[in-house]
Scaffold this active site. Structure first.
Site, short mmCIF file in Angstrom:
data_model
loop_
_atom_site.label_atom_id
_atom_site.label_comp_id
_atom_site.label_asym_id
_atom_site.label_seq_id
_atom_site.Cartn_x
_atom_site.Cartn_y
_atom_site.Cartn_z
N LYS A 198 0.86 -1.18 0.00
CA LYS A 198 0.00 0.00 0.00
C LYS A 198 0.89 1.23 0.00
CE LYS A 198 -3.62 2.34 2.52
NZ LYS A 198 -4.56 2.26 3.63
N LYS A 251 -2.10 -1.46 -3.97
CA LYS A 251 -2.95 -0.27 -3.94
C LYS A 251 -2.10 0.98 -4.00
CE LYS A 251 -6.05 1.93 -0.71
NZ LYS A 251 -6.68 1.83 0.57
C1 PBG Z 1 -6.60 3.93 5.00
C2 PBG Z 1 -7.23 3.70 3.66
C3 PBG Z 1 -6.96 4.43 2.51
C4 PBG Z 1 -7.79 3.98 1.51
C5 PBG Z 1 -8.50 2.92 2.05
N1 PBG Z 1 -8.15 2.76 3.38
C6 PBG Z 1 -5.94 5.41 2.18
C7 PBG Z 1 -5.46 6.39 3.13
O1 PBG Z 1 -6.23 7.26 3.60
O2 PBG Z 1 -4.27 6.36 3.40
C8 PBG Z 1 -7.84 4.58 0.14
C9 PBG Z 1 -8.89 4.10 -0.77
C10 PBG Z 1 -9.19 5.00 -1.90
O3 PBG Z 1 -8.52 6.03 -2.14
O4 PBG Z 1 -10.14 4.68 -2.62
N2 PBG Z 1 -6.53 2.84 5.80
ZN ZN Z 2 -5.98 3.72 7.81
#
Ligand code: PBG
Ligand code: ZN
Length: 333
Positions: A198, A251
């Site tokens: 991520k 991601k």
């Molecule tokens: C955080 C989280 C994020 C997303 C899902 N869970 C990113 C973040 O704020 O760092 C992003 C998903 C998206 O942008 O569609 N746990």
């Molecule tokens: Zn988070």
């Protein structure tokens, strides 16, 4: 090796049936997952997210309507994000038995037993500071101090009926902590989909509006990955698999297709790719201006993610794409 004019690659592109016959990559609605944002509380509500046309924060009952449409179109799974009534320093609503995610999971399993319910396990929507873990007195994100809380959240999701839990916090050691807690509570059959690679991405901007999870101070670069690193993604994925991840996620998706490909090729594990909020917003914005054909770019972006090696695709387009596939979409022909 024959060459032109013996070889003419265009021969197999000359008609839609020929193109269909030799097409390599196919999208299956059953491998699409729809992310949803559910607010706790009893009042019926649907609040559109300005930066994500067609996406809303909803109450549990409104979420069930979106789930019904997804199921009707053949979408395989749903990914639950919760927005609490109140936030605090440790994000305690995250493991509340009647929190938004827990209520939603129970309602979904009752109404749509065949829809795979995946829950996002993280603290950022629930903490008043907006970080994915708890903070030390000096304000740093406390890796080891966060693990027990994540484990507790995951167990509460499994207890509510989640089919898969998906930790997205990027703390080191969390997959082991979650696996041990699930096993200890008797949920030995609940799989973990780990957000293994991520990245600290600017493409999450619209999501943070939707989930109200923007950090109050600082950013997530101290725990999410540097976008410049590919080898490190493989190390992260390997660690998570060693700790017990059943499937791994990359991601965002579109800007990281090389990572999707490498992760699939080196692990052979089920790989999910998350087409994130910013990827969705860009396509919608350009389409609204008439600069792009929304449906065709949507399907091309999803096909590219699949061709790179993703088995599962998490996308805000899930229902729309599944409907097109259901209607016989054939690569745009
Ligand atoms: C955080 C989280 C994020 C997303 C899902 N869970 C990113 C973040 O704020 O760092 C992003 C998903 C998206 O942008 O569609 N746990
Ligand atoms: Zn988070």
């Amino acid at each position: 090796m024959p060459t032109f004019p013996t070889l003419r690659p265009r021969r197999l592109r000359r008609s839609a049936p020929l193109r269909r016959l030799v097409r390599e990559t196919h999208l299956d609605p059953g491998q699409l997952v729809l992310p949803v944002f559910v607010r706790s509380g009893d009042a019926e509500s649907r609040q559109p997210v300005a930066s994500m046309p067609g996406v809303a924060q909803t109450s549990v009952d409104e979420m069930l309507r979106d789930a019904a449409a997804a199921v009707e179109a053949g979408v395989g799974g749903i990914l639950l994000f919760g927005i609490p009534t109140a936030k605090d320093a440790v994000g305690s609503e995250a493991w509340d038995e009647v929190g938004a995610v827990q209520q939603s999971a129970r309602a979904l399993k009752r109404e749509f037993p065949e829809l795979v319910v995946i829950t996002d396990v993280c603290m950022c929507e629930y903490t008043d500071h907006g970080h994915c873990g708890v903070l030390t007195p000096s304000g740093a994100v406390d890796n080891d101090g966060t693990l027990a809380l994540l484990a507790r959240v995951a167990v509460s999701h499994a207890a509510a009926g989640a089919d898969i839990v998906a930790p997205s916090d990027m703390m080191d050691g969390r997959v082991r902590a979650v696996r041990e807690a699930l096993d200890g509570a008797g949920y030995t059959d609940t799989p973990i989909l780990s957000y293994a690679a991520k990245y600290a991405s600017a493409y999450y901007g619209p999501f943070r509006d939707a989930a109200e999870s923007t950090p109050r101070s600082g950013d997530r670069r101290g725990y999410q990955m540097d976008p410049a690193n590919g080898d490190e993604a493989l190390r992260e994925v390997t660690l998570d698999i060693e700790e017990g991840a059943d499937a791994v996620m990359v991601k965002p998706a579109g800007p990281y297709l090389d990572i999707v490909h490498r992760v699939k090729a080196t692990t052979g594990y089920p790989v999910a790719a998350y087409q994130v909020s910013g990827e969705y917003a860009m396509i919608c914005a350009a389409a609204e201006r008439g600069w792009l054909d929304r449906d065709r770019v949507m399907m091309e972006s999803l096909t590219g993610i699949r061709r790179a090696g993703a088995d599962v695709i998490v996308t805000y387009f899930a229902t729309a794409a599944a409907r097109l596939l259901d209607g016989g979409w054939g690569g745009g022909d």
